[in-house]
Scaffold this motif. Structure first.
Motif, mmCIF file in Angstrom:
data_model
loop_
_atom_site.group_PDB
_atom_site.id
_atom_site.type_symbol
_atom_site.label_atom_id
_atom_site.label_comp_id
_atom_site.label_asym_id
_atom_site.label_seq_id
_atom_site.Cartn_x
_atom_site.Cartn_y
_atom_site.Cartn_z
ATOM 1 N N GLY A 1 0.807 -1.201 0.000
ATOM 2 C CA GLY A 1 0.000 0.000 0.000
ATOM 3 C C GLY A 1 0.843 1.254 0.000
ATOM 4 N N GLY A 2 0.518 2.162 0.914
ATOM 5 C CA GLY A 2 1.210 3.440 0.977
ATOM 6 C C GLY A 2 0.299 4.572 0.542
ATOM 7 N N THR A 3 0.648 5.762 0.977
ATOM 8 C CA THR A 3 -0.089 6.975 0.613
ATOM 9 C C THR A 3 0.934 8.066 0.344
ATOM 10 O OG1 THR A 3 -0.231 7.855 2.871
ATOM 11 C CG2 THR A 3 -1.961 6.300 2.198
ATOM 12 N N GLU A 4 0.455 9.268 0.042
ATOM 13 C CA GLU A 4 1.389 10.359 -0.229
ATOM 14 C C GLU A 4 2.241 10.727 0.980
ATOM 15 O OE1 GLU A 4 -2.736 12.485 -0.091
ATOM 16 O OE2 GLU A 4 -1.954 10.459 -0.371
ATOM 17 N N HIS A 5 1.844 10.313 2.170
ATOM 18 C CA HIS A 5 2.624 10.619 3.375
ATOM 19 C C HIS A 5 3.148 9.373 4.084
ATOM 20 C CE1 HIS A 5 0.460 14.775 3.809
ATOM 21 N NE2 HIS A 5 1.395 14.774 2.879
ATOM 22 N N ALA B 1 7.134 18.894 7.161
ATOM 23 C CA ALA B 1 6.456 19.130 8.446
ATOM 24 C C ALA B 1 7.028 18.231 9.538
ATOM 25 C CB ALA B 1 4.957 18.877 8.292
ATOM 26 N N LYS B 2 8.293 17.819 9.360
ATOM 27 C CA LYS B 2 8.942 16.902 10.303
ATOM 28 C C LYS B 2 8.073 15.672 10.565
ATOM 29 C CE LYS B 2 11.835 20.338 12.607
ATOM 30 N NZ LYS B 2 12.241 20.959 13.902
ATOM 31 N N ASN B 3 7.411 15.238 9.494
ATOM 32 C CA ASN B 3 6.575 14.028 9.523
ATOM 33 C C ASN B 3 5.462 14.100 10.572
ATOM 34 O OD1 ASN B 3 8.193 12.896 7.470
ATOM 35 N ND2 ASN B 3 9.684 12.259 9.007
ATOM 36 N N ALA B 4 4.912 15.306 10.738
ATOM 37 C CA ALA B 4 3.735 15.440 11.602
ATOM 38 C C ALA B 4 2.605 14.599 11.042
ATOM 39 C CB ALA B 4 3.320 16.907 11.696
ATOM 40 N N LEU B 5 1.805 14.048 11.924
ATOM 41 C CA LEU B 5 0.764 13.106 11.535
ATOM 42 C C LEU B 5 -0.342 13.784 10.734
ATOM 43 C CD1 LEU B 5 0.509 11.251 14.950
ATOM 44 C CD2 LEU B 5 1.528 10.356 12.848
ATOM 45 N N SER B 6 -0.735 13.149 9.642
ATOM 46 C CA SER B 6 -1.818 13.633 8.796
ATOM 47 C C SER B 6 -2.764 12.473 8.529
ATOM 48 C CB SER B 6 -1.258 14.154 7.467
ATOM 49 O OG SER B 6 -0.705 13.074 6.719
ATOM 50 N N LEU B 7 -3.907 12.768 7.930
ATOM 51 C CA LEU B 7 -4.835 11.694 7.576
ATOM 52 C C LEU B 7 -4.204 10.666 6.640
ATOM 53 C CD1 LEU B 7 -8.213 13.601 7.083
ATOM 54 C CD2 LEU B 7 -7.654 12.011 8.902
ATOM 55 N N PRO B 8 -3.536 11.086 5.552
ATOM 56 C CA PRO B 8 -2.916 10.086 4.688
ATOM 57 C C PRO B 8 -1.873 9.241 5.412
ATOM 58 C CG PRO B 8 -3.060 12.182 3.553
ATOM 59 C CD PRO B 8 -3.431 12.445 4.979
ATOM 60 N N MET B 9 -1.155 9.860 6.339
ATOM 61 C CA MET B 9 -0.133 9.116 7.068
ATOM 62 C C MET B 9 -0.766 8.077 7.979
ATOM 63 S SD MET B 9 2.926 10.601 9.473
ATOM 64 C CE MET B 9 3.555 11.675 8.180
ATOM 65 N N LEU C 1 8.142 0.830 6.860
ATOM 66 C CA LEU C 1 7.148 1.906 6.798
ATOM 67 C C LEU C 1 7.854 3.221 7.099
ATOM 68 C CD1 LEU C 1 4.216 0.235 8.801
ATOM 69 C CD2 LEU C 1 4.691 0.120 6.344
ATOM 70 N N THR C 2 7.771 4.160 6.167
ATOM 71 C CA THR C 2 8.465 5.437 6.310
ATOM 72 C C THR C 2 7.467 6.580 6.356
ATOM 73 O OG1 THR C 2 10.386 4.571 5.095
ATOM 74 C CG2 THR C 2 10.229 6.961 5.366
ATOM 75 N N LEU C 3 7.419 7.275 7.469
ATOM 76 C CA LEU C 3 6.618 8.489 7.571
ATOM 77 C C LEU C 3 7.248 9.514 6.647
ATOM 78 C CD1 LEU C 3 6.393 8.591 11.494
ATOM 79 C CD2 LEU C 3 4.893 7.393 9.886
ATOM 80 N N ASN C 4 6.502 9.983 5.654
ATOM 81 C CA ASN C 4 7.111 10.770 4.586
ATOM 82 C C ASN C 4 6.402 12.101 4.394
ATOM 83 O OD1 ASN C 4 8.737 11.554 2.474
ATOM 84 N ND2 ASN C 4 7.754 10.246 0.958
#
Length: 266
Positions: free
Chosen positions: A2-6, A25-33, A18-21
């Motif tokens: 899988g994976g998403t834009e983040h 934003a210093k990999n701040a949590l988002s919905l895609p993440m 799994l890479t927080l990308n």
């Protein structure tokens, strides 16, 4: 995969990485993440070819915590992720390992900032490696907030209570050396090498019997809050069946024959 834009997903042999990308934003949590993270945990659980998971961050940071604007879906096309969250209101807690525990070992490779929600996710991992310049901390109280990702429960069970309370109540940053000294992370390595060190640890895990590894992890967590006698009884129930597996017999044969074992999850 899988994976998403983040959230990037890739395989390194039997390890799912799994890479927080979201480095800007210093990999701040988002919905895609969060959606990508949860899907990653599910993929690891479902695929027997995966024997370990490494969680890391892109751009020299691990995770700077929640991004409230991103979580609200502002500034990005996030309707599909909002739909996922609406369908499973618990998804973000599962993604952050608050309400989900993968059956495979999870190794954190931390560089740079690992604060607030980043330190909370860290507590859901099993083995932790940090670069020398990594920074940890639970800053919520400084902002009048509560670290609701599990830290008031987990942290005092993972490190001495006095250190847990100092971290929770002062909101101050901790260096990698301090984090190692109090037991929040297991090892500190030169900057830029945390991922390599985590992958090397994962290879050691992958070389072991997968049924045994998963049973050992499950036993550690399920007995953590039991009395010693109840815990020992639960350990026997979990551990004895492993001795009857084909993998256990293969391990003994490989040892006697001075060769690497070939485990088949049987």
């Amino acid at each position: 995969m899988g994976g998403t834009e983040h959230l990037d997903v890739r395989r390194e042999g039997a390890t799912l990485v799994l890479t927080l990308n979201r480095p800007e934003a210093k990999n701040a949590l988002s919905l895609p993440m969060l959606v990508g993270l949860y899907d990653g945990w599910l993929e690891a659980d479902a695929d027997d070819a995966i024997r370990s998971v490494v969680l890391t961050g892109a751009g020299g940071a691990f995770c700077a915590g929640m991004d409230l604007k991103a979580l609200a879906g502002k500034g990005m096309d996030g309707q599909q992720y909002r739909d996922r969250m609406k369908a499973d209101p618990d998804l973000h807690w599962k993604a952050m390992l608050r309400h989900h525990r993968p059956r495979k070992p999870v190794i954190a490779a931390v560089e740079g900032a690992c604060v607030a929600g980043g330190t909370e996710i860290l507590q859901g991992t099993d083995i932790r490696v940090a670069g020398e310049s990594a920074m940890f901390g639970l800053f919520e109280v400084k902002r009048g907030l509560f670290p609701i990702g599990g830290s008031t429960v987990r942290l005092p069970r993972q490190i001495p209570r006095t250190h847990a309370l100092e971290m929770l109540l002062t909101g101050r940053p901790y260096s990698a050396a301090e984090a190692a000294a109090i037991g929040l992370v297991g090892s500190v390595v030169p900057d830029g090498t945390a991922l390599d060190a985590a992958l090397a640890l994962a290879e050691r895990v992958n070389a072991c019997g997968p049924l045994a590894v998963e049973a050992v992890k499950a036993s550690v967590y399920e007995t953590a809050e039991l009395s010693e006698s109840d815990g020992l009884a639960a350990e026997l129930k979990r551990g004895w069946p492993i001795f009857d597996t084909a993998d256990a017999k293969e391990g003994a044969r490989a040892f006697a024959e001075h060769r690497p074992a070939v485990f088949r999850r049987e």
